[in-house]
Structure formats: structure tokens, C-alpha cells
Design a protein around this motif. Structure first.
Motif, mmCIF file in Angstrom:
data_model
loop_
_atom_site.group_PDB
_atom_site.id
_atom_site.type_symbol
_atom_site.label_atom_id
_atom_site.label_comp_id
_atom_site.label_asym_id
_atom_site.label_seq_id
_atom_site.Cartn_x
_atom_site.Cartn_y
_atom_site.Cartn_z
ATOM 1 N N GLN A 221 -35.703 5.979 42.207
ATOM 2 C CA GLN A 221 -36.399 4.977 43.026
ATOM 3 C C GLN A 221 -37.907 5.219 42.895
ATOM 4 O O GLN A 221 -38.360 6.364 42.872
ATOM 5 C CB GLN A 221 -35.994 5.093 44.503
ATOM 6 N N VAL A 222 -38.641 4.108 42.834
ATOM 7 C CA VAL A 222 -40.080 4.213 42.562
ATOM 8 C C VAL A 222 -40.876 3.818 43.801
ATOM 9 O O VAL A 222 -40.578 2.806 44.448
ATOM 10 C CB VAL A 222 -40.449 3.298 41.369
ATOM 11 N N ARG A 223 -41.879 4.631 44.124
ATOM 12 C CA ARG A 223 -42.814 4.341 45.206
ATOM 13 C C ARG A 223 -44.226 4.456 44.653
ATOM 14 O O ARG A 223 -44.450 5.097 43.623
ATOM 15 C CB ARG A 223 -42.646 5.353 46.365
ATOM 16 N N ASP A 224 -45.195 3.846 45.364
ATOM 17 C CA ASP A 224 -46.601 3.877 44.948
ATOM 18 C C ASP A 224 -47.327 4.765 45.961
ATOM 19 O O ASP A 224 -47.439 4.400 47.133
ATOM 20 C CB ASP A 224 -47.121 2.440 44.956
ATOM 21 N N TRP A 225 -47.789 5.935 45.535
ATOM 22 C CA TRP A 225 -48.261 6.954 46.490
ATOM 23 C C TRP A 225 -49.766 6.936 46.638
ATOM 24 O O TRP A 225 -50.506 6.884 45.649
ATOM 25 C CB TRP A 225 -47.789 8.341 46.048
#
Ligand code: NAD
Ligand code: DAU
Length: 353
Positions: A221-225
Motif C-alpha cells: 500500500q502506498v502513502r505520501d509522507w
């Protein structure tokens, strides 16, 4: 001049207040209910700072909010207070509806009545700044363009649905009553004072304790940190120059898969606090996925850059190194938040996974 901050004892709210007093220096009234997520230790450095006035209370307490607005006459309200953890919203959505939806409604009503009674010049200068999330936009397919401010609302969790509801209330209070609002929708924050129920601090504290590092599902799963102090500077920029009634997306231009985040944290710990038992990534454990887990978030932050000249100051490499070092340097803070209630949550969320 004063601003009223709600939820200023939480992770982002406390970082915002520390940043605000270091940069702008204008007094802050901080209204926070001190739920499990609120922690006055985050603001210990302000103990003898007269610019910070702390009030313990609920945003839904109309009498209290009316009194605070009348007494302090803030020129802006910055609304951070919320239930913020997706997994908790799955276990018990009620509190999310109470605070994020009804609490925001009561707060808006109190602010509207205060604002309506101001002199014309104060009315036009006043701002209600609503702090929201990228999760209201739903989940992106791999390769799909990042969320712009015009992306449809497609919230998928009780948490994101409650935040979407509050965004809609804020929008409606502007369109119907003319309340001067701005909304910011930000991606995943990380940094000091992050409560260790969230991925990055949980991985740090579990690794240091030699415990399993739980990765939901395949970890892709991809998140933008975004480093939390960059969120604070973005909010300052929007409060100062954002157009009334507009929304601004805030992000770090830093999409990463969860498993890569976990491996990065492990590598930093291997460098900064090596474990004689071996590399920390040996502790990675894939566990049952989060129900309804959004696969990918990504923020298109060009509008805030174009209109207000804001860009994040930290890279992920610099921000995550500072963060891991902060947790290593603050074992007392970590020990203090790992109270009985925290242990109950770990067992509720992880024992059946
Ligand atoms: P947090 O859970 O760390 O802190 C929330 C704070 O709100 C706590 O201090 C808590 O005591 C307070 N609070 C809760 N209910 C309240 C009530 N009814 N009345 C008064 N105070 C109450 O949350 P956070 O991570 O700091 O998030 C702050 C805001 O930013 C939230 O609105 C969240 O939706 C939003 N946001 C968070 C992130 C993130 O990555 N953490 C990203 C984008 C947006
Ligand atoms: O995108 C902004 C949102 O980011 C904010 O609105 C929320 O308030 C904030 O909590 C955060 O939500 P996430 O669900 O993205 O954050 P969390 O740290 O809970 O999880 C990050 C990712 O890591 C997510 O894909 C779930 C996964 N995860 C999380 C935990 C706690 C794991 O794999 N294992 C875990 O134990």
C-alpha cells in the motif's frame, strides 16, 4: 491578536503550536479534550510561556466554546481536533461521528455566531481553517494521477467518511452563511510526538522492544509522507494567503510503499542503535490486512505551490532520520504514552490478526 487551535495537544496540533510560537509568535488558545491521543507533555517546553493558554474541553461543548471566543476574540480558529486513527474507526466508529462530524458542527455554529457579531473589518479578516486529510478522496489505482483539489470525494473508512462529512459542513457554512473558511487536505504526516499506534512510530517502538513489526497484507500500500513541521508551515502559508472558500492539498511529493517505509526505519535503527540479535528487519511480520484498506494515496500539491509558494523543506531521508533520532532521544515520552490504555488497544487491534 490571538488564534484558537483545537486539538493542539495531539500530534500535528502540538507540532503546529510549537512551530507557530517559534515563527509567528502570536498567542494561542489551545482547546483540547485530552483523549488518549492528547498529551500535554508534547507542549512541556511552553509551560512558562504566557503566549500558550491551554483549556481542557470538548469542541462540542457549545457553552465553553462560546465563552472562549468571547473572552479571547481570536482572529482565526484552526481546527485540528479529531479522532484520527483509521483502525480505531473500524473497531468503534461512534466516537468518530461524535467528534469529527457533530463536534465540527457545534464548533462551526459557535464560530458562526461569534463571527456574525464582529465589526465589518474583523469579519472579513477572520478565518476558520479546517485541517483535513487526503483520505477523503478514496483510493488511487497504480499510475493514476495524484489527487487534485477537484478529485471527487470517495471516502472508504469510517474515519475518512467522518472527515469528508466535516469538510462538507465547512464548505456549506461558507456557501450558506459566508463564514470565511479555508480547508487543507494533507497526506500522511510523520515526526516527533507521533502516537505509536500509527505505522512509523509503532515500527520504531516495537523494533526497540524486540517485538514483531506488523505489516498489513502485502505491505505494498502506498502513502505520501510529509514531515509534520512541513505541514505546520503549509498551514501558516494558507492561513496567511489562502483564498477564502478554497481548499489546498498538502503533500510531500514522496510516495512510498509501507514495506519500504518499514525497511527504511529498520536500516536507520541498525545504524543508530544496532541490535546484537541481528538486523531489525528480521522482526517484520505480515499480518491480516486492514478491512477496506485503501491501496494508494498521492497528493498533487501544485496549487499551494503555485498560489502560495509553499513546498516541503524536508526530504524523506532528512525527515525520517530526525524522527528516528527523536524517538531514540525521548524514551521517557515513549514510556509515558505506553499506558494501560495503549496496551489494551494493541491487544484489541493485533491479537486476532
Ligand atoms: P491526534 O489523534 O494525534 O490528535 C487529535 C487531538 O484532538 C488530541 O489531542 C485529542 O485529545 C483532541 N481531541 C479529540 N477529540 C476532541 C474533542 N471532542 N474536543 C477537543 N479535542 C479533541 O491527531 P493528529 O494526527 O494530530 O491529526 C490532527 C488533525 O489532522 C486531524 O483532524 C486529522 O484528521 C488531520 N490529519 C492528520 C494526518 C496524519 O497523518 N496524522 C494527516 C492529514 C490530516
Ligand atoms: O493520509 C492521511 C492519514 O494518514 C490521516 O488522515 C490519518 O489521521 C492518519 O492516521 C494516517 O492514516 P493511515 O491509515 O494512512 O496511517 P497509519 O499510520 O495508521 O497507517 C499507514 C499505513 O501503514 C496504512 O497503509 C496501514 C499500514 N499499517 C498501519 C499500522 C498501524 C500497517 O501495515 N501496520 C500497522 O500496524
Amino acid at each position: 491578536m490571538t488564534v484558537l487551535v483545537t486539538g493542539g495537544a495531539g500530534f500535528i496540533g502540538s507540532n503546529f503550536i510549537l512551530d507557530w510560537l517559534e515563527t509567528v509568535g502570536e498567542p494561542v488558545v489551545n482547546l483540547d479534550a485530552l483523549t488518549y491521543a492528547g498529551n500535554l507533555q508534547n507542549l512541556a517546553s511552553l509551560q512558562s510561556d504566557a503566549r500558550h493558554v491551554f483549556v481542557q474541553g470538548d469542541i462540542g461543548d457549545r457553552g465553553l466554546v462560546d465563552r472562549l471566543l468571547a473572552e479571547h476574540r481570536p482572529r482565526a480558529v484552526l481546527h485540528f481536533a479529531a479522532e484520527s486513527h483509521v483502525d480505531r474507526s473500524i473497531h468503534g466508529p461512534g466516537e468518530f461521528m461524535r467528534t469529527n462530524v457533530m463536534g465540527s458542527f457545534h464548533l462551526l455554529e459557535a464560530v458562526r455566531s461569534h463571527w456574525a457579531a464582529l465589526a465589518p473589518d474583523e469579519r472579513s479578516a477572520f478565518r476558520f481553517h479546517h485541517v483535513s486529510t487526503d483520505e477523503v478522496y478514496g483510493s488511487l489505482q497504480p499510475g493514476a494521477p495524484a489527487f487534485a483539489e477537484t478529485h471527487p470525494y470517495e471516502p472508504n473508512s469510517p474515519y475518512s467518511a467522518s472527515k469528508a462529512a466535516s469538510d462538507h459542513l465547512v464548505r456549506a457554512w461558507h456557501h450558506t452563511y459566508g463564514l470565511p473558511v479555508v480547508t487543507t487536505n494533507c497526506s500522511n504526516n510523520y515526526g516527533p510526538y507521533h502516537f505509536p499506534e500509527k505505522l512509523i512510530p509503532l515500527i520504531i517502538v516495537n523494533a526497540l522492544a524486540g517485538k514483531a513489526l506488523p505489516v498489513y497484507g502485502d505491505g505494498q500500500q502506498v502513502r505520501d509522507w510529509l514531515y509534520v513541521r512541513d505541514h505546520a508551515s503549509a498551514i501558516r502559508a494558507v492561513l496567511a494567503g489562502g483564498r477564502v472558500g478554497e481548499t489546498y492539498n498538502i503533500g510531500g511529493w514522496n510516495e512510498m510503499a509501507n514495506i519500504d517505509i518499514v525497511h527504511t526505519v529498520c536500516a536507520l535503527l541498525d545504524e543508530l542503535r544496532p541490535d546484537p540479535a541481528g538486523p531489525y528487519r528480521r522482526l517484520v511480520t505480515h499480518v491480516t490486512d486492514r478491512p477496506g484498506h485503501d491501496r494508494r494515496y498521492a497528493i498533487d500539491a501544485r496549487k499551494i505551490e503555485r498560489e502560495l509558494g509553499w513546498r516541503p523543506a524536508e526530504t524523506f531521508d532528512s525527515g525520517i532520520r530526525k524522527t528516528v533520532q527523536w524517538y531514540l532521544d525521548h524514551p521517557d515520552w515513549v514510556a509515558n504514552v505506553q499506558s494501560g490504555g495503549y496496551r489494551d488497544w494493541l491487544s484489541a487491534n493485533y491479537s486476532a490478526r
